[in-house]
Design an enzyme around this catalytic site. Sequence first.
Site, PDB file in Angstrom:
ATOM      1  N   LYS A 200      -1.431  -9.488   2.591  1.00 24.39           N
ATOM      2  CA  LYS A 200      -0.708  -9.059   3.802  1.00 24.39           C
ATOM      3  C   LYS A 200      -1.582  -8.023   4.496  1.00 24.39           C
ATOM      4  CE  LYS A 200       3.131  -6.180   3.730  1.00 24.39           C
ATOM      5  NZ  LYS A 200       2.656  -5.032   4.528  1.00 24.39           N
TER       6      LYS A 200
ATOM      7  N   ASP B  88       0.840  -1.200   0.000  1.00 25.90           N
ATOM      8  CA  ASP B  88       0.000   0.000   0.000  1.00 25.90           C
ATOM      9  C   ASP B  88       0.877   1.253   0.000  1.00 25.90           C
ATOM     10  OD1 ASP B  88       0.863  -0.201   2.598  1.00 25.90           O
ATOM     11  OD2 ASP B  88      -1.115  -0.012   3.516  1.00 25.90           O
TER      12      ASP B  88
ATOM     13  N   GLU C  27      -1.772  -5.485   8.397  1.00 24.31           N
ATOM     14  CA  GLU C  27      -1.019  -4.975   9.542  1.00 24.31           C
ATOM     15  C   GLU C  27      -1.751  -5.260  10.856  1.00 24.31           C
ATOM     16  OE1 GLU C  27      -0.209  -0.797   8.927  1.00 24.31           O
ATOM     17  OE2 GLU C  27       0.757  -1.159   6.993  1.00 24.31           O
TER      18      GLU C  27
ATOM     19  N   GLU D 208       8.817  -4.377  10.566  1.00 29.10           N
ATOM     20  CA  GLU D 208       9.303  -3.107  10.017  1.00 29.10           C
ATOM     21  C   GLU D 208       9.872  -2.218  11.112  1.00 29.10           C
ATOM     22  OE1 GLU D 208       6.601  -1.161   7.308  1.00 29.10           O
ATOM     23  OE2 GLU D 208       7.838   0.655   7.232  1.00 29.10           O
TER      24      GLU D 208
ATOM     25  N   ASP E 238      -1.148  -6.100  -0.330  1.00 27.93           N
ATOM     26  CA  ASP E 238      -1.561  -5.467   0.931  1.00 27.93           C
ATOM     27  C   ASP E 238      -3.060  -5.187   0.933  1.00 27.93           C
ATOM     28  OD1 ASP E 238       0.522  -5.135   2.723  1.00 27.93           O
ATOM     29  OD2 ASP E 238       1.192  -3.227   1.865  1.00 27.93           O
TER      30      ASP E 238
HETATM   31  O1  KIV Z   1       3.509  -1.123   1.663  1.00 32.85           O
HETATM   32  C1  KIV Z   1       4.685  -1.544   1.682  1.00 32.85           C
HETATM   33  O2  KIV Z   1       5.505  -1.264   0.785  1.00 32.85           O
HETATM   34  C2  KIV Z   1       5.092  -2.375   2.814  1.00 32.85           C
HETATM   35  C3  KIV Z   1       6.551  -2.632   2.986  1.00 32.85           C
HETATM   36  C4  KIV Z   1       7.219  -1.425   3.511  1.00 32.85           C
HETATM   37  C5  KIV Z   1       6.805  -3.819   3.831  1.00 32.85           C
HETATM   38  O3  KIV Z   1       4.276  -2.796   3.563  1.00 32.85           O
END
Ligand code: KIV
Length: 275
Positions: free
Chosen positions: A124, A55, A126, A193, A94
Amino acid sequence: MSVAKRDLEDNRKVTTRRLIEMKQRGEKISMLTAYDYSMATLIDQAGMDAILVGDSASNVMAGNATTLPITLDQMIYHGKSVAKGVKRALVVIDLPFGSYQGNPIEALSSSIRVMKETNADCIKLEGGSEVRESIERILSAGIPVMGHLGLTPQSINKFGTYTVRAREEEEARKLISDAHLLEDIGCFSLVLEKIPAALATQVASELKIPVIGIGAGGGVDGQVLVMHDMLGINQGFSPRFLRRYANLAENITHAVQSYIEDVKSGDFPNEKEQY
Ligand code: KIV
Protein backbone atom coordinates in the site's frame (compact mmCIF):
# COMPACT_ATOMS: atom_id res chain seq x y z
CA MET A 1 -23.28 -14.92 8.25
CA SER A 2 -21.36 -15.47 11.51
CA VAL A 3 -17.57 -15.53 11.40
CA ALA A 4 -17.51 -19.11 12.75
CA LYS A 5 -19.88 -20.35 10.02
CA ARG A 6 -18.01 -18.53 7.24
CA ASP A 7 -14.68 -19.94 8.49
CA LEU A 8 -16.00 -23.49 8.37
CA GLU A 9 -17.18 -22.98 4.82
CA ASP A 10 -14.34 -20.92 3.44
CA ASN A 11 -10.84 -20.95 4.82
CA ARG A 12 -9.17 -20.38 1.46
CA LYS A 13 -6.43 -17.76 1.34
CA VAL A 14 -7.83 -14.25 0.72
CA THR A 15 -6.41 -12.81 -2.51
CA THR A 16 -6.72 -9.40 -4.14
CA ARG A 17 -9.19 -10.97 -6.59
CA ARG A 18 -11.34 -12.27 -3.72
CA LEU A 19 -11.55 -8.77 -2.21
CA ILE A 20 -12.94 -7.51 -5.53
CA GLU A 21 -15.45 -10.40 -5.57
CA MET A 22 -16.51 -9.48 -2.03
CA LYS A 23 -17.36 -5.97 -3.23
CA GLN A 24 -19.28 -7.42 -6.18
CA ARG A 25 -21.50 -9.51 -3.91
CA GLY A 26 -21.85 -6.75 -1.29
CA GLU A 27 -19.86 -8.49 1.46
CA LYS A 28 -18.08 -5.95 3.67
CA ILE A 29 -14.31 -6.33 4.02
CA SER A 30 -12.65 -6.37 7.46
CA MET A 31 -9.07 -5.10 7.80
CA LEU A 32 -6.98 -4.48 10.92
CA THR A 33 -3.34 -3.57 11.43
CA ALA A 34 -0.77 -5.92 12.99
CA TYR A 35 2.97 -5.60 13.43
CA ASP A 36 4.13 -8.87 15.01
CA TYR A 37 3.78 -12.65 14.70
CA SER A 38 1.70 -13.36 17.82
CA MET A 39 -0.99 -10.73 17.24
CA ALA A 40 -1.13 -11.49 13.51
CA THR A 41 -1.74 -15.17 14.31
CA LEU A 42 -4.66 -14.31 16.64
CA ILE A 43 -6.17 -11.79 14.23
CA ASP A 44 -5.93 -14.23 11.32
CA GLN A 45 -7.45 -17.08 13.34
CA ALA A 46 -10.34 -14.76 14.31
CA GLY A 47 -11.26 -14.54 10.61
CA MET A 48 -9.99 -11.11 9.49
CA ASP A 49 -10.07 -10.64 5.70
CA ALA A 50 -6.97 -8.44 5.41
CA ILE A 51 -4.12 -7.55 7.76
CA LEU A 52 -2.30 -4.28 7.19
CA VAL A 53 1.27 -3.92 8.36
CA GLY A 54 0.78 -0.16 8.57
CA ASP A 55 3.50 2.42 8.88
CA SER A 56 1.48 3.35 12.00
CA ALA A 57 4.07 0.94 13.47
CA SER A 58 6.15 4.11 13.69
CA ASN A 59 3.63 5.49 16.23
CA VAL A 60 2.36 2.46 18.14
CA MET A 61 5.45 0.24 18.09
CA ALA A 62 8.31 2.77 18.07
CA GLY A 63 6.67 5.70 19.91
CA ASN A 64 7.30 8.30 17.19
CA ALA A 65 4.96 11.30 16.85
CA THR A 66 4.50 10.67 13.10
CA THR A 67 4.85 7.87 10.55
CA LEU A 68 7.79 9.60 8.84
CA PRO A 69 10.77 8.09 10.71
CA ILE A 70 10.04 4.40 10.06
CA THR A 71 12.45 2.84 7.55
CA LEU A 72 12.04 0.25 4.81
CA ASP A 73 14.17 -2.21 6.81
CA GLN A 74 11.90 -1.75 9.84
CA MET A 75 8.73 -2.24 7.75
CA ILE A 76 10.26 -5.41 6.30
CA TYR A 77 11.03 -6.68 9.82
CA HIS A 78 7.39 -6.13 10.91
CA GLY A 79 6.05 -7.50 7.62
CA LYS A 80 8.07 -10.69 7.82
CA SER A 81 6.92 -11.31 11.40
CA VAL A 82 3.25 -10.78 10.47
CA ALA A 83 3.33 -12.89 7.30
CA LYS A 84 4.77 -15.83 9.28
CA GLY A 85 1.68 -15.86 11.50
CA VAL A 86 -0.97 -15.52 8.78
CA LYS A 87 -2.55 -18.41 6.88
CA ARG A 88 -5.76 -16.94 5.48
CA ALA A 89 -5.86 -13.13 5.49
CA LEU A 90 -4.48 -10.95 2.70
CA VAL A 91 -1.26 -9.38 4.02
CA VAL A 92 -0.74 -5.76 2.93
CA ILE A 93 2.46 -3.86 3.72
CA ASP A 94 2.82 -0.07 3.73
CA LEU A 95 5.73 1.40 1.78
CA PRO A 96 7.25 3.89 4.23
CA PHE A 97 7.86 7.58 3.63
CA GLY A 98 10.84 8.17 1.34
CA SER A 99 10.86 4.70 -0.21
CA TYR A 100 8.72 5.40 -3.31
CA GLN A 101 8.16 9.13 -3.88
CA GLY A 102 11.62 9.87 -5.34
CA ASN A 103 11.29 8.00 -8.63
CA PRO A 104 9.64 4.89 -10.11
CA ILE A 105 12.84 2.79 -9.99
CA GLU A 106 13.23 3.43 -6.27
CA ALA A 107 9.51 2.62 -5.79
CA LEU A 108 9.92 -0.65 -7.68
CA SER A 109 13.06 -1.70 -5.83
CA SER A 110 11.43 -0.93 -2.43
CA SER A 111 8.37 -2.99 -3.43
CA ILE A 112 10.48 -5.89 -4.69
CA ARG A 113 12.38 -5.96 -1.39
CA VAL A 114 9.08 -6.02 0.51
CA MET A 115 7.68 -8.86 -1.60
CA LYS A 116 10.89 -10.94 -1.61
CA GLU A 117 11.79 -10.53 2.04
CA THR A 118 8.41 -10.63 3.79
CA ASN A 119 6.24 -13.10 1.85
CA ALA A 120 3.38 -10.54 1.92
CA ASP A 121 0.68 -10.39 -0.78
CA CYS A 122 0.79 -6.74 -1.82
CA ILE A 123 1.84 -3.23 -0.89
CA LYS A 124 0.00 0.00 0.00
CA LEU A 125 1.21 3.53 -0.64
CA GLU A 126 -0.15 7.05 -0.18
CA GLY A 127 -1.06 9.57 -2.87
CA GLY A 128 -2.72 10.02 -6.26
CA SER A 129 -1.49 11.66 -9.46
CA GLU A 130 1.79 12.74 -7.78
CA VAL A 131 2.91 9.10 -7.49
CA ARG A 132 1.30 7.78 -10.69
CA GLU A 133 4.60 6.75 -12.37
CA SER A 134 5.77 4.95 -9.23
CA ILE A 135 2.52 2.98 -9.01
CA GLU A 136 2.62 2.06 -12.69
CA ARG A 137 6.21 0.83 -12.36
CA ILE A 138 5.35 -1.32 -9.31
CA LEU A 139 2.30 -2.77 -11.07
CA SER A 140 4.41 -3.56 -14.15
CA ALA A 141 6.36 -6.04 -12.01
CA GLY A 142 3.15 -7.86 -11.06
CA ILE A 143 2.99 -6.44 -7.53
CA PRO A 144 -0.57 -5.55 -6.47
CA VAL A 145 -1.00 -2.02 -5.11
CA MET A 146 -3.58 -0.67 -2.64
CA GLY A 147 -3.94 3.13 -2.84
CA HIS A 148 -4.50 5.52 0.09
CA LEU A 149 -6.18 8.94 -0.25
CA GLY A 150 -7.75 11.54 2.05
CA LEU A 151 -5.75 12.01 5.23
CA THR A 152 -2.37 10.64 4.23
CA PRO A 153 -0.24 10.76 7.39
CA GLN A 154 3.07 10.76 5.48
CA SER A 155 2.09 14.29 4.32
CA ILE A 156 1.36 15.61 7.82
CA ASN A 157 3.98 18.34 7.45
CA LYS A 158 2.13 19.63 4.39
CA PHE A 159 -1.35 19.42 6.01
CA GLY A 160 -0.17 20.67 9.43
CA THR A 161 -3.07 18.88 11.17
CA TYR A 162 -4.76 15.45 11.38
CA THR A 163 -8.21 16.99 10.84
CA VAL A 164 -10.83 15.72 8.35
CA ARG A 165 -9.70 16.14 4.72
CA ALA A 166 -11.58 17.05 1.51
CA ARG A 167 -14.34 19.10 3.13
CA GLU A 168 -13.76 21.83 0.54
CA GLU A 169 -14.96 21.33 -3.03
CA GLU A 170 -11.56 21.66 -4.70
CA GLU A 171 -9.91 19.01 -2.51
CA ALA A 172 -12.96 16.73 -2.87
CA ARG A 173 -12.79 17.06 -6.67
CA LYS A 174 -9.08 16.17 -6.67
CA LEU A 175 -9.76 13.17 -4.41
CA ILE A 176 -12.48 11.84 -6.74
CA SER A 177 -10.23 12.29 -9.76
CA ASP A 178 -7.28 10.57 -7.97
CA ALA A 179 -9.54 7.67 -6.93
CA HIS A 180 -10.55 7.10 -10.57
CA LEU A 181 -6.93 7.41 -11.68
CA LEU A 182 -5.81 4.76 -9.17
CA GLU A 183 -8.52 2.39 -10.39
CA ASP A 184 -7.75 3.11 -14.07
CA ILE A 185 -4.01 2.44 -13.74
CA GLY A 186 -4.66 -0.88 -11.96
CA CYS A 187 -4.75 -0.53 -8.15
CA PHE A 188 -6.84 -3.41 -6.75
CA SER A 189 -8.22 -1.47 -3.79
CA LEU A 190 -8.20 1.91 -2.08
CA VAL A 191 -8.10 3.17 1.51
CA LEU A 192 -9.91 6.44 2.23
CA GLU A 193 -8.91 8.02 5.53
CA LYS A 194 -10.82 10.67 7.50
CA ILE A 195 -13.01 12.27 4.84
CA PRO A 196 -16.75 13.14 4.88
CA ALA A 197 -18.93 10.02 4.73
CA ALA A 198 -20.96 11.32 1.77
CA LEU A 199 -17.81 11.80 -0.32
CA ALA A 200 -16.48 8.33 0.59
CA THR A 201 -19.85 6.78 -0.29
CA GLN A 202 -19.81 8.52 -3.67
CA VAL A 203 -16.28 7.27 -4.42
CA ALA A 204 -17.16 3.69 -3.39
CA SER A 205 -20.25 3.73 -5.60
CA GLU A 206 -18.33 5.07 -8.62
CA LEU A 207 -15.41 2.61 -8.37
CA LYS A 208 -15.41 -1.09 -9.16
CA ILE A 209 -12.45 -1.78 -6.84
CA PRO A 210 -13.14 -2.10 -3.10
CA VAL A 211 -12.86 1.07 -1.02
CA ILE A 212 -11.84 0.50 2.59
CA GLY A 213 -12.50 3.35 5.00
CA ILE A 214 -11.06 4.62 8.27
CA GLY A 215 -13.08 7.56 9.53
CA ALA A 216 -14.92 7.59 6.20
CA GLY A 217 -18.37 6.35 7.28
CA GLY A 218 -20.34 3.20 6.57
CA GLY A 219 -21.06 3.66 2.85
CA VAL A 220 -17.76 2.13 1.73
CA ASP A 221 -16.88 -1.51 1.05
CA GLY A 222 -14.91 -2.26 4.20
CA GLN A 223 -13.32 -0.84 7.32
CA VAL A 224 -9.79 -0.71 8.72
CA LEU A 225 -8.64 0.30 12.21
CA VAL A 226 -5.30 0.43 13.98
CA MET A 227 -5.16 -2.58 16.31
CA HIS A 228 -3.76 -0.67 19.31
CA ASP A 229 -6.64 1.84 19.08
CA MET A 230 -9.50 -0.67 18.77
CA LEU A 231 -8.14 -2.92 21.53
CA GLY A 232 -7.73 0.06 23.88
CA ILE A 233 -3.96 -0.32 24.25
CA ASN A 234 -3.34 3.18 22.94
CA GLN A 235 -5.50 5.24 25.31
CA GLY A 236 -4.41 8.73 24.34
CA PHE A 237 -6.17 8.60 20.94
CA SER A 238 -9.96 8.98 20.84
CA PRO A 239 -11.14 10.29 17.47
CA ARG A 240 -14.86 10.22 16.75
CA PHE A 241 -14.52 7.40 14.22
CA LEU A 242 -12.87 4.97 16.66
CA ARG A 243 -14.88 2.18 18.31
CA ARG A 244 -13.03 0.47 21.18
CA TYR A 245 -13.68 -3.28 21.43
CA ALA A 246 -11.53 -3.90 24.52
CA ASN A 247 -9.73 -2.03 27.25
CA LEU A 248 -6.44 -3.90 27.19
CA ALA A 249 -4.51 -1.01 28.78
CA GLU A 250 -6.54 -1.55 31.98
CA ASN A 251 -6.27 -5.37 31.80
CA ILE A 252 -2.51 -5.26 31.21
CA THR A 253 -1.93 -2.71 33.99
CA HIS A 254 -3.91 -4.86 36.47
CA ALA A 255 -2.09 -8.03 35.45
CA VAL A 256 1.33 -6.38 35.73
CA GLN A 257 0.49 -4.81 39.12
CA SER A 258 -0.69 -8.21 40.45
CA TYR A 259 2.56 -9.80 39.31
CA ILE A 260 4.63 -7.07 41.02
CA GLU A 261 2.65 -7.55 44.26
CA ASP A 262 3.07 -11.33 44.14
CA VAL A 263 6.83 -11.04 43.55
CA LYS A 264 7.25 -8.49 46.36
CA SER A 265 5.16 -10.51 48.82
CA GLY A 266 6.91 -13.78 47.98
CA ASP A 267 3.58 -15.32 46.87
CA PHE A 268 5.06 -16.02 43.41
CA PRO A 269 6.38 -18.58 42.73
CA ASN A 270 4.60 -21.04 45.04
CA GLU A 271 5.54 -24.70 45.57
CA LYS A 272 3.68 -25.89 42.48
CA GLU A 273 5.43 -23.29 40.32
CA GLN A 274 8.96 -24.54 40.94
CA TYR A 275 11.10 -27.66 40.17
O1 KIV B 1 -0.52 2.88 8.76
C1 KIV B 1 -1.71 2.58 8.97
O2 KIV B 1 -2.08 1.99 10.01
C2 KIV B 1 -2.69 2.95 7.96
C3 KIV B 1 -4.13 2.86 8.33
C4 KIV B 1 -4.50 3.97 9.23
C5 KIV B 1 -5.01 2.80 7.14
O3 KIV B 1 -2.33 3.34 6.90
